[in-house]
Write a protein that holds these residues in place. Structure first.
Motif, PDB file in Angstrom:
ATOM      1  N   PRO A  72       6.234  21.180 -17.675  1.00 59.84           N
ATOM      2  CA  PRO A  72       5.637  20.978 -19.219  1.00 59.84           C
ATOM      3  C   PRO A  72       6.492  20.041 -20.031  1.00 59.84           C
ATOM      4  CG  PRO A  72       6.286  23.012 -17.476  1.00 59.84           C
ATOM      5  CD  PRO A  72       7.077  22.604 -17.422  1.00 59.84           C
ATOM      6  N   ARG A  73       7.495  19.567 -19.706  1.00 56.65           N
ATOM      7  CA  ARG A  73       8.599  19.080 -20.748  1.00 56.65           C
ATOM      8  C   ARG A  73       7.278  17.884 -20.393  1.00 56.65           C
ATOM      9  NH1 ARG A  73      13.250  20.806 -23.258  1.00 56.65           N
ATOM     10  NH2 ARG A  73      13.412  18.958 -23.516  1.00 56.65           N
TER      11      ARG A  73
ATOM     12  N   VAL B 244       4.549  17.285 -19.131  1.00 53.94           N
ATOM     13  CA  VAL B 244       3.228  16.353 -19.880  1.00 53.94           C
ATOM     14  C   VAL B 244       3.500  16.486 -20.881  1.00 53.94           C
ATOM     15  CG1 VAL B 244       1.014  17.870 -19.966  1.00 53.94           C
ATOM     16  CG2 VAL B 244       2.530  18.111 -17.957  1.00 53.94           C
ATOM     17  N   TRP B 245       3.786  16.907 -21.717  1.00 52.77           N
ATOM     18  CA  TRP B 245       4.271  16.673 -23.876  1.00 52.77           C
ATOM     19  C   TRP B 245       4.446  15.604 -23.534  1.00 52.77           C
ATOM     20  CZ3 TRP B 245       8.816  15.674 -25.971  1.00 52.77           C
ATOM     21  CH2 TRP B 245       9.103  15.010 -27.405  1.00 52.77           C
TER      22      TRP B 245
ATOM     23  N   ASP C 268       1.690  19.547 -27.709  1.00 54.78           N
ATOM     24  CA  ASP C 268       2.089  21.326 -27.381  1.00 54.78           C
ATOM     25  C   ASP C 268       2.932  21.213 -28.694  1.00 54.78           C
ATOM     26  OD1 ASP C 268       1.606  19.568 -25.631  1.00 54.78           O
ATOM     27  OD2 ASP C 268       2.164  22.516 -24.396  1.00 54.78           O
TER      28      ASP C 268
ATOM     29  N   THR D  76      11.375  18.687 -16.017  1.00 59.20           N
ATOM     30  CA  THR D  76      10.211  19.967 -15.567  1.00 59.20           C
ATOM     31  C   THR D  76       8.693  19.366 -16.071  1.00 59.20           C
ATOM     32  OG1 THR D  76      10.664  20.865 -18.220  1.00 59.20           O
ATOM     33  CG2 THR D  76      12.250  21.221 -16.228  1.00 59.20           C
TER      34      THR D  76
ATOM     35  N   ALA E 235      -0.753  19.304 -13.090  1.00 55.81           N
ATOM     36  CA  ALA E 235      -0.779  19.639 -14.362  1.00 55.81           C
ATOM     37  C   ALA E 235      -1.227  19.031 -15.450  1.00 55.81           C
ATOM     38  CB  ALA E 235       0.699  19.966 -14.771  1.00 55.81           C
TER      39      ALA E 235
ATOM     40  N   GLU F 199      -4.686  20.314 -17.618  1.00 59.49           N
ATOM     41  CA  GLU F 199      -4.209  19.792 -19.217  1.00 59.49           C
ATOM     42  C   GLU F 199      -5.589  19.379 -19.711  1.00 59.49           C
ATOM     43  OE1 GLU F 199      -2.711  21.775 -21.674  1.00 59.49           O
ATOM     44  OE2 GLU F 199      -1.441  22.595 -19.746  1.00 59.49           O
TER      45      GLU F 199
END
Length: 1618
Positions: free
Chosen positions: A166-167, A169-170, A1419, A164, A255, A259
């Motif tokens: 968001p993960r 990007v983390w 994050d 996914t 994304a 960010e």
């Protein structure tokens, strides 16, 4: 569910009231109870029933005196003392200190970035699988992350495992943070460096995706391009794989950009340049990216400009390709991008190069959008982002600015009298047969209520133009009269409306015409008297001028008018020459007495009239009962046949023709019609020719109408039609076209009844544009007639045989027994038409075969005497063929001559050319071919080919040129001076047809091609290898053509056409210097009006290149000629610009334009004279102007005064205007200015750079009130504007930038930007000046050359931080200025966020802006704790709380989401400072019914296991059972208790003393209340203060009541747990 009741064996204990869980304590340590909670207790005073309480009611006693003590007196005593407020302040400070000491401290930051670890393959894959599983928290994965994934492998891994966004990007951020930690100790470390590297990694991956869908490049000569085409979209599997990769990458890119992990400048720079490096399939993806990131791209011009240019180029390429239908969505996306950028950054569309290349496409795109917007407004289209835009006004503004920057349109000057007269003369000369005279502005817009001087000047211009011999055309008097009549008619209408009742337009016009006749010097010239007579004769005929009043005024003044007197005035000649329309005996006698005296019995006019009658009787015997005579009455012989008629005055001519000849013609026609005899065609043609050469056109038109009314046969009717065509400009000037259309419309019905061929009449309707002047019914009738004729002569028959390319039947005409047998030609033509009439190319094939047969005549017939008769036989055959076709024979022959026939004509033998010329002339005379077809298809190509010096002369050259010369003499001159190969002379009827055919040159618009033949004729005269007699004949033909009235009128009307023809001829052929000089000299002779000059060795006027001569000839009547002669002189300069003599002469000529001050009117006129120069002359002209500008700049002092500024602006302004108008572009797609000399351009740049600091004076004259200083300020502003215009002019020049210009580019940009800031936000805001300076700075940025080794797109931008723009600049102007400055990263996380340190006095100081650290701000991945546990403060985020001065306040946050809790908390705090009394009253008087609904009950049950509603109902019942009547103490507890009960989250029915808002209750609740009204009244018997109101319930009323009655007062499970 209720808990089971106790058994009967257990004793029942006393009920203990407990507060609600949400109710706070009064004090944290002391047991003071709860706010608003006063439960009943045993032995309370309220329960005692004694006589006092019963009689007087219960009243509690005060426990202590403090309850009734008031501190008001003490407060009043202490407040006046100064120490009181200090004490209170210290007290509050101490309270806050103790509170801060007791609050917990913020712990030190405990965040630690997850480290990288090298894991085995199995663990790494397992970790990746856990990362892809959204159910596994990141806290588990955040202890350490595996290394080994970099670059494209990292992106492929994330996409393959479908991690996914968001993960993903983390994980990317953690990897980047570790990289940055390792780079911090390096020298020269920059935090943004890793963002650039990551951006380049993303872009390289995107390039890889684009390469998979790229089309192969087209092969280029000399280049070996190795490229493999990847058919990605041909297979479904590869297509789905690419789409999946692309979709995931775009989401990840979005994304990362949001960010802040993508370097904005790098990414946007690449994206802005990408449309230019992509092909059309790739543009489908690029447009998606542009559409998503268009908003940040629009913030800077250097981003928007490449996007606009390349999208327009791609859109133009897409419009030109045949695959547009397959890329429709891409085209729509590009159009949408262009429109959005047009709205977001319209300044980016102000670009000279872009506007020159794509203005048409931009205009079309905006027009399509405007149509869509109009359809939206009319309801035809729905609203969207495309149809909802109204950008018409914005587009006009951008169009105006582009035209201004490119010097395409200069500001118009008003009030120049000479220019206004020239415009009127130009408009008058441009009038043609199809011009609507009501649209001519000369005189028609003037009124008697305005400036009468302007009206009289307009009238003077009109009348002078009508009589001057330097202006050509017999139509001028009629145009002037028609315009005067139109003005008078309009004035009479205005008078009827009461606008000027005291003025009579007719009387005013009578006086004005008389005054002009007497005061105008040109009317007194002897050569102009006949022209004045024709003009005033027409004015009198149309009742615009009264002859009687004119004579009466002369008599009243005592004018000397007798012809015999030497002191007679000019009016004597006017009276003698002006023709009279009426034949009033009284007026004629009065005229005779005035001119010849009372005693004159006979006058010279009587003898002239007698001679004219004798000449007409001799030429027209049929009018007097005689027989037609055989005589030579060609047009050339009219001067010898009618000497008295042609030498007579206009009065005598019109008197004889109108009042004597015309009645005879009417009587003759009437007699012939009555006796059913044939009207003699030749005699009628003689009569019409006599009327035309004497300029009696009104009489001629009436004579033609006689033919139309009586419906004669073809020959005579054709003569009338050709007369209409021949003088079409005269009829249009007279305003007779509607009458002609009506007469011809009636003639159609007459001819149709007689079954006569209607094609000539229908052809005339189309030729002279008469169709729109008839009624709609007549139009429909004419169209039906045309359609019927076409289908009759060319029926549609699919089964008919197609015509073969070769027809042997045509050879039969050569072998006929009688070559002169015309019937054989008719039979053959009819036979072939019957057989092949359905073929569309019928005429083309038969003409081709007839030409092939014509070439064989000399080979088959050895006898020379048979050649010409045989050729005429073929001409007769083709004529009959023309009669059988629907009217397209001429067009098919023209297509043959301009197509495949060129080679056939070139190969024609010398013996055949005379035959071919005779055939062509015969067809033209008969009307089968148009003269323009022969001229365009035969004459002009032959002259052009043989005039070229590089083409060798073929053997048939002399024969071809001799035939063309004879054809030209007949068709162009309508002359029979030379014999046409022994053919008999043409009759008058045939010559009149040739005149009509020649007039068609103008109607067909081919006169320009005829003019282009004049230079070729001059070249032929000098061509070696030609016979002398041919050269002489060519010279005679050229001079004779230029002497004819038609050619003189057309050349005078548009002399620039001749200049264009000369320039085109000189550019198309490599003539020698001598030939070029002779061509230019011959053209000058033509323009000068001396075509009779045959000696071309010397220029008739070499002084035209002198400045004084040019300015002296700038008159309204000679302006066009002067312009043409100067243009030819400039062409002459270019013939040998390399020689020393020519070079000096050219420099002297160009310098003469700038070495003296000029007036604005002279500047504009001279600029119009030399406008359009090119080549060496334009460069020299530019160098001279720039040199003069440099000198004026050097003379300008830096400490400028008002006088210095005004003098400089006056001289330099006219200089620059002359340069811009002379050599500037005339249309948008023109090329830029010529390239100047580098030394001169550098000198101008140095001088301009040295004077640009004057613009900084704009910032030093703010807030001044002195008049002189204000004038200086205005002068400095105008001077700054002009310096910017000079800079724009330098940038418009062609050629590469010089080193001096590149060196000064940066200071130029900064100075202009500072001036723009001043005009956009100073004490005196000037939007127009701001836009001018802004466009100048943008022009510099666009045109400045870029270093190809420097990838920074901002290398040409102004090196200023947008944050340095003064705060006084409005927000709208600030954004437009920032678009030209350096790039500043936009990060919403740190926007307007800065470090604020303390100084020694503990004062906040605004420090540096916070730098974004997207790679280090990872994050927060720890799991959230239970809010009930109330853990301590954690400082575990990647951004420490110390940066924000965070501290613990000791306050508790209530659980969000419950409105009852929020309302209760607000009731316990003083919020009057936060909300108004109306807001508080609204909040406290509302009851949220949603929590009592069944859905709310279900939600509460699902959340807590049981319903709060049922719980509170039971507890409420229990309290009522324990205490049926509240004590007086509980009632007197005040408003706080009431509010606490009302705001309770579990309270479902209001307290006894509350007001219930019935409007907020549902209808079902109201019904339930009405059903229970009686029970409520019974309950009120126990206590009048208790009101029982049942709230809404989901069940029935009775069931609910019964259920509540059985409920016992037992605490809930929660209360027990507590």
């Amino acid at each position: 569910m209720p808990s089971p009741g106790p058994s009967s064996s257990e004793p029942i204990g006393a009920y203990v009231s407990k507060p609600a869980e949400w109710l706070p304590q009064i004090h944290k340590s002391a047991d003071l109870g709860y706010y608003g909670f006063h439960p009943p207790r045993p032995d309370q005073e309220e329960d005692q029933l004694n006589e006092k309480f019963v009689r007087e009611g219960f009243s509690s006693s005060y426990s202590v005196d403090a309850e009734r003590h008031s501190a008001l007196d003490d407060t009043k005593r202490l407040f006046p003392e100064p120490a009181t407020f200090t004490f209170l302040e210290n007290l509050l400070h101490r309270v806050f200190e103790i509170r801060a000491e007791q609050a917990p401290q913020i712990p030190p930051p405990s965040f630690k970035l997850p480290g990288r670890a090298t894991l085995p393959e199995a663990r790494r894959l397992a970790w990746v699988n856990d990362l892809a599983n959204p159910n596994i928290p990141l806290q588990k994965l955040g202890r350490s992350v595996p290394s080994g994934f970099k670059g494209h492998d990292l992106l492929d891994m994330l996409q393959t495992n479908n991690v996914t966004i968001p993960r993903a990007v983390w994980y990317i951020r953690v990897l980047g943070g570790n990289e940055i930690q390792g780079m911090k100790n390096r020298v020269g470390f920059q935090p943004s460096q890793y963002s650039v590297e990551w951006t380049m990694n993303l872009l390289s991956y995107l390039k890889k995706l684009l390469a998979d869908i790229a089309l192969p490049s087209a092969p280029r000569a000399g280049l070996n391009i190795k490229q493999i085409f990847k058919s990605t979209f041909t297979e479904p599997e590869s297509r789905d794989k690419w789409v999946s990769k692309c979709s995931y990458f775009l989401n990840l890119l979005r994304a990362c950009y949001a960010e802040g992990m993508v370097d904005q400048c790098t990414f946007l720079s690449w994206l802005a340049l990408q449309p230019g490096a992509s092909n059309l399939p790739q543009m489908a993806l690029i447009t998606k990216l542009l559409d998503e990131y268009l908003e940040p791209l629009s913030h800077y011009r250097v981003f928007a400009r490449p996007v606009i240019d390349e999208c327009l180029a791609k859109l133009k390429e897409l419009n030109e390709t045949k695959f547009r239908i397959h890329l429709h969505s891409t085209a729509v996306s590009m159009e949408s991008i262009i429109l959005r950028l047009f709205v977001m950054i319209p300044d980016a569309f102000v670009c000279v190069k872009m506007w020159r290349a794509h203005s048409a496409l931009v205009t079309q795109t905006i027009a399509d959008q405007e149509r869509a917007h109009a359809q939206y407004l009319s309801g035809q289209l729905p609203f969207n982002s495309h149809t909802g835009l109204d950008i018409a006004g914005l587009f006009r503004e951008i169009e105006r600015r582009n035209d201004a920057v490119s010097f395409l349109k200069l500001p118009q000057r008003t009030g120049m009298a000479l220019r206004l007269i020239m415009d009127d003369v130009e408009a008058l000369n441009a009038i043609s047969f199809d011009t609507d005279l009501s649209s001519i502005n000369c005189l028609t817009r003037e009124t008697m209520t305005g400036d009468l001087d302007t009206l009289l000047k307009k009238l003077d211009t009109l009348l002078t133009w009508a009589i001057l011999p330097t202006q050509y055309g017999h139509h001028r008097p009629y145009i002037a009269t028609t315009l005067v009549i139109q003005w008078r008619t309009r004035m009479l209408e205005m008078q009827t409306q009461g606008e000027f009742p005291s003025h009579d337009p007719r009387e005013f016009l009578q006086d004005a015409l008389f005054d002009w006749l007497e005061s105008c010097d040109r009317t007194h010239e002897k050569t102009n008297v006949p022209h004045v007579a024709y003009l005033y004769g027409e004015l009198i005929r149309r009742d615009a001028f009264s002859y009687e009043k004119y004579v009466q005024r002369l008599i009243a003044r005592g004018e000397s008018l007798e012809v015999a007197k030497e002191d007679r005035t000019c009016h004597s000649d006017f009276l003698r020459y002006i023709p009279l329309n009426c034949h009033d005996a009284g007026i004629l006698r009065q005229r005779k007495v005035i001119l010849y005296g009372h005693r004159a019995r006979t006058t010279p006019e009587d003898e002239v009239e007698k001679n004219i009658r004798e000449e007409l009787k001799t030429a027209l015997p049929v009018l007097f009962g005689g027989e037609p005579r055989e005589m030579d009455l060609g047009i050339a012989s009219f001067s010898s046949r009618f000497p008295s008629l042609l030498s007579a005055s206009p009065f005598e001519q019109q008197k004889i023709l109108k009042h004597w000849l015309f009645p005879l013609v009417q009587a003759y026609v009437k007699n012939q019609v009555a006796t059913k005899k044939i009207v003699d065609v030749e005699s009628y043609c003689i009569a019409m020719e006599v009327m035309s050469i004497t300029k009696c056109y009104p009489i001629l038109l009436e004579a033609v109408f006689i033919l139309f009314k009586n419906g004669f046969e073809r020959p005579l009717f054709d003569a009338g039609l050709e007369c209409i065509l021949r003088f079409s400009d005269i009829w249009s000037a007279m305003g007779e076209k509607p009458r002609i259309a009506a007469q011809l419309s009636k003639a159609i019905a007459v001819w149709k009844a007689k079954e006569v061929d209607l094609r000539p009449l229908l052809h005339l309707f189309a030729k002279v544009n008469l169709l729109e002047l008839v009624t709609p019914a007549a139009q429909q009738h004419i169209q039906e007639s045309k359609t019927t004729l076409f289908h009759l002569l060319r029926p549609e028959n699919p089964s008919a045989p197609s015509i073969p390319p070769r027809l042997t039947e045509l050879l039969q005409l050569m072998f006929a027994d009688d070559i002169g047998d015309q019937q054989a030609a008719w039979n053959l033509a009819h036979e072939l038409w019957v057989k092949y009439k359905s073929s569309a190319n019928f005429g083309w094939v038969l003409w081709d075969n007839a030409f092939a047969s014509l070439r064989q005549i000399t080979a088959i017939h050895k006898e020379a005497e048979k050649h010409m008769p045989c050729a005429r036989l073929y001409a007769t055959f083709l004529y009959h063929l023309h009669e059988l076709m629907p009217g397209d024979f001429d067009s098919q022959v023209r297509n043959w001559l301009t197509g495949s026939g060129k080679g056939e004509l070139a190969a024609l033998s010398s013996d055949t050319w005379p035959l071919f010329a005779a055939l062509l002339l015969d067809l033209v005379v008969r009307g089968a071919l148009q003269s323009s077809t022969v001229i365009i298809g035969v004459l002009c190509p032959a002259w052009r080919i043989h005039s070229s010096p590089v083409v060798p002369l073929p053997p048939n050259t002399n024969a071809m040129l001799r035939a063309c010369q004879l054809l030209g003499t007949r068709l162009l001159l309508c002359s029979q001076r030379e014999k046409f190969y022994g053919s008999p002379a043409l009759a008058l009827r045939d010559m009149q047809r040739l005149f009509s055919q020649r007039e068609a040159f103008v109607l067909d618009g081919i006169f320009q091609q005829v003019l282009e033949s004049i230079p070729t004729l001059v070249a032929l005269e000098l061509r070696p290898g030609l016979e002398d007699d041919i050269k002489t004949s060519m010279t005679n033909l050229r001079l004779a053509c230029l002497q004819s009235s038609l050619f003189r009128r057309l050349i005078c009307k548009k002399p620039d056409h001749l200049v264009f023809a000369v320039k085109k001829a000189l550019a198309s052929a490599d003539y020698s210097l001598e030939t070029r000089r002779r061509i230019i000299s011959a053209a000058k002779v033509v323009i000068d009006g001396h075509p009779e000059m045959s000696d071309l060795e010397s220029d008739p006027d070499d002084s035209i290149c002198d400045w004084e001569t040019i300015t002296s000839r700038l008159t309204p009547w000679d302006f066009a000629k002067t312009t043409a002669k100067v243009q030819l002189t400039l062409c002459d300069f270019e013939r040998d610009a390399t020689s020393g003599e020519a070079h000096e002469e050219l420099e002297k000529f160009t310098a003469g334009f700038f070495d003296r001050p000029t007036t604005p009117e002279q500047t504009d006129l001279v600029a119009d004279v030399v406008r359009g120069i090119t080549g060496v002359v334009a460069s020299k002209f530019l160098d001279a102007g720039l040199t003069r500008l440099t000198g004026l700049l050097n003379e300008l002092p830096l400490n400028v005064t008002t006088e210095d500024a005004e003098g400089f602006l006056r001289n330099a302004g006219e200089n620059l205007r002359l340069l811009a108008k002379a050599i500037g572009p005339s249309k948008r797609d023109d090329h830029a200015f010529p390239e100047p000399s580098k030394e001169i351009q550098d000198a101008l740049v140095v001088a301009l750079t040295a004077k640009l600091p004057i613009m900084d004076l704009l910032a030093k004259v703010d807030d001044v009130t002195d008049t002189d200083q204000l004038a200086l300020n205005e002068s400095v502003k105008m001077l700054s504007i002009f310096l910017c215009r000079i800079l724009q002019f330098i940038l418009c020049l062609s050629g590469s930038w010089s080193p001096e210009l590149i060196k000064n580019a940066d200071p130029l940009r900064k100075i202009v930007i500072r001036a723009a800031m001043r005009m956009g936000g100073g004490a005196e805001v000037d939007p127009q000046c701001f836009v001018l300076f802004l466009d100048t700075a943008a022009f510099l940025i666009d045109e400045m050359p870029k270093d190809p080794k420097n990838p920074d797109v901002f290398q040409t931008a102004v090196a200023l931080d947008p944050r340095t723009i003064p705060g006084s600049v409005p927000h709208l102007f600030r954004g437009r200025l920032a678009a030209l400055l350096s790039f500043v990263r936009e990060d919403p996380l740190v926007q307007n966020l800065a470090h604020v340190p303390y100084d020694a006095s503990a004062t906040h100081l605004v420090g540096l802006q916070v730098v974004s650290r997207p790679w280090e701000w990872v994050d927060y991945s720890e799991l959230p704790t239970d809010p009930q546990e109330r853990p301590g403060i954690k400082n575990a985020g990647s951004v420490s709380l110390e940066h924000f001065e965070a501290r613990a306040t000791g306050e508790t946050l209530a659980k969000p989401g419950d409105p009852h809790v929020s309302s209760a908390i607000k009731s316990f705090q003083d919020s009057f400072s936060q909300e108004s009394i109306f807001e508080r009253d609204w909040r406290e008087s509302r009851i949220d019914m949603r929590h009592d609904s069944p859905d709310a009950v279900d939600r509460n049950r699902s959340d807590d296991g049981e319903s709060h509603h049922s719980h509170q109902s039971k507890s409420g019942r229990g309290r009522s059972a324990a205490s049926p009547a509240p004590s007086a103490l509980s009632r007197s507890s005040g408003r706080a208790s009431s509010l606490s009960r009302k705001q309770s989250p579990g309270q479902t029915r209001p307290a006894a003393s509350e007001v219930i808002d019935v409007d907020s209750l549902p209808s079902s609740a109201l019904a339930s209340d009405r059903g229970k009204k009686r029970k409520a009244s019974n309950a009120s018997l126990f206590d009048e203060d208790v009101a029982v109101v049942d709230g809404p319930s989901s069940g029935s009323s009775r069931g609910t009541a019964a259920k509540r009655g059985k409920t016992k007062s037992t605490p809930t499970s929660k209360s027990k747990k507590k």
